[in-house]
Design an enzyme around this catalytic site. Sequence first.
Site, mmCIF file in Angstrom:
data_model
loop_
_atom_site.group_PDB
_atom_site.id
_atom_site.type_symbol
_atom_site.label_atom_id
_atom_site.label_comp_id
_atom_site.label_asym_id
_atom_site.label_seq_id
_atom_site.Cartn_x
_atom_site.Cartn_y
_atom_site.Cartn_z
ATOM 1 N N GLU A 236 -29.887 110.289 15.679
ATOM 2 C CA GLU A 236 -30.858 109.255 15.342
ATOM 3 C C GLU A 236 -32.267 109.828 15.397
ATOM 4 O OE1 GLU A 236 -30.425 106.325 18.411
ATOM 5 O OE2 GLU A 236 -31.631 107.528 19.739
ATOM 6 N N CYS B 267 -34.513 107.134 23.729
ATOM 7 C CA CYS B 267 -33.479 108.152 23.674
ATOM 8 C C CYS B 267 -32.009 107.699 23.560
ATOM 9 C CB CYS B 267 -33.689 108.859 25.011
ATOM 10 S SG CYS B 267 -33.151 110.478 25.177
HETATM 11 N N1 SAH Z 1 -34.364 116.075 26.525
HETATM 12 C C1 SAH Z 1 -35.752 115.983 26.420
HETATM 13 C C2 SAH Z 1 -36.221 115.188 25.237
HETATM 14 C C3 SAH Z 1 -35.434 113.949 24.914
HETATM 15 S S1 SAH Z 1 -35.573 112.649 26.092
HETATM 16 C C4 SAH Z 1 -36.344 115.441 27.712
HETATM 17 O O1 SAH Z 1 -35.591 114.978 28.568
HETATM 18 O O2 SAH Z 1 -37.552 115.500 27.867
HETATM 19 C C5 SAH Z 1 -37.199 112.056 25.740
HETATM 20 C C6 SAH Z 1 -37.798 111.210 26.833
HETATM 21 O O3 SAH Z 1 -37.080 109.972 26.952
HETATM 22 C C7 SAH Z 1 -37.771 111.869 28.206
HETATM 23 O O4 SAH Z 1 -39.067 111.860 28.762
HETATM 24 C C8 SAH Z 1 -36.844 110.964 29.011
HETATM 25 O O5 SAH Z 1 -37.212 110.955 30.372
HETATM 26 C C9 SAH Z 1 -37.045 109.621 28.311
HETATM 27 N N2 SAH Z 1 -35.962 108.651 28.507
HETATM 28 C C10 SAH Z 1 -34.639 108.871 28.541
HETATM 29 N N3 SAH Z 1 -33.970 107.715 28.758
HETATM 30 C C11 SAH Z 1 -34.899 106.742 28.848
HETATM 31 C C12 SAH Z 1 -34.836 105.327 29.071
HETATM 32 N N4 SAH Z 1 -33.679 104.706 29.217
HETATM 33 N N5 SAH Z 1 -36.019 104.653 29.113
HETATM 34 C C13 SAH Z 1 -37.203 105.277 28.945
HETATM 35 N N6 SAH Z 1 -37.303 106.593 28.731
HETATM 36 C C14 SAH Z 1 -36.171 107.326 28.679
HETATM 37 FE FE1 SF4 Z 2 -30.856 114.987 27.766
HETATM 38 FE FE2 SF4 Z 2 -31.952 114.103 30.028
HETATM 39 FE FE3 SF4 Z 2 -33.463 114.349 27.824
HETATM 40 FE FE4 SF4 Z 2 -31.578 112.448 27.983
HETATM 41 S S1 SF4 Z 2 -33.441 112.614 29.243
HETATM 42 S S2 SF4 Z 2 -31.946 113.787 26.268
HETATM 43 S S3 SF4 Z 2 -29.963 113.517 29.170
HETATM 44 S S4 SF4 Z 2 -32.433 115.993 28.985
#
Ligand code: SAH
Ligand code: SF4
Length: 368
Positions: free
Chosen positions: A107, A352
Amino acid sequence: MKLKKEEEIEQLTEFSDITLDNLSKQELTVFFTSIGEKKFRAEQVYKWLYSKYSDDFESMTDLSKTLREKLKAHTKLTKLEVAQITRSKIDGSMKILIKLSDNNYIESVILKDSERLTGCISSQIGCRMGCKFCNTAKIGLIRNLTSGEIVRQIQLINKISLDEFGKKVSNLVFMGMGEPLDNMDNLIKALDIILDENGLGYSHRKITVSTSGVSNKIINLFELKNAPNIAISLNATTDETRNRIMPVNNKYPIKTLLTDIKKLPLQKRKRITFEYVMLKGINDSIDDAKRLIKLLKGIPSKVNLISYNITKDSEFQKISYEHILRFQKVLTDAGICALIRKSLGEDIDGACGQLYAKYLKQGGCDVN
Ligand code: SAH
Ligand code: SF4
């Protein structure tokens, strides 16, 4: 003449199955010279593929018909298909579910913040980092995206953005599905094309790569000629909490991560962004805010406070806006730039991995 043609075809056949838009500019040059074509053919095709967004050989009208036919017969191009588009009624953001040629799904999101459009890009199908608050983690890692899939994903959302908003996305954030630094080779290859003026033509200042803190790989991004902005998903101020919610912390604890960050050649980058998803009763205390101030001492930084997007069957809870404001004030009083990140596309599960997980649960597609 006939013989030469046959030889050429034979050489091309050796390359059979090659996906042209997975090749870097250099690799394209090697490919075209190896099939007896002049170097400039590589440059022509490169421009067609990337700056002109072409996804079929017929449109490459400055190549001879014979060459176009050969390429069509013996090479492949990355094909992405829009499976579903969901529009936010609140702010106009769009979530795009994309079907890949192996029937996997990723996505991307077009985030609309008044006039600014940002593309939220996926780097992997799923993710193996296992963060407890993240929907993508539940999928696990299916596979890395190829560089072609990363670049084509951006082109696809730009086409949609042009149709919908009359312009392409101006900024790119690698904050969709996956851990970009866990797919470093393809990320770097894609960045090369994204940043090239004959490729997608984005400035490195407009690109942010977000990582959960794969500490030893961050330096590789800084070694690039035009390093993108880096965002670190810190999300906790003690190893105890971070180990619990982000297993990557067991390998790269907070001290290691921040020591590595302090060593980065920061004159190139003004600031490192720290993402902090606020989880009720987990990382949201005033003591956390005070610890955060200490941790970030000496690092030119900016903190993004993110409201938790509740996921289904979640063990975590959201905190109120007032609570985020109190946390923010402690940081700003200490001179730290702390912004509350607007929750864009909230009604379309803008964070995410959420649409994808929903899609899986509906059983509507054949994801393995
Ligand atoms: N893997 C990378 C990039 C993808 S996640 C990383 O972890 O940085 C991108 C952002 O979405 C990250 O900052 C993560 O902490 C945030 N994120 C993941 N799940 C989330 C949720 N349920 N609510 C808010 N932010 C979320
Ligand atoms: Fe992967 Fe963690 Fe980023 Fe989600 S927040 S995409 S599990 S690294």
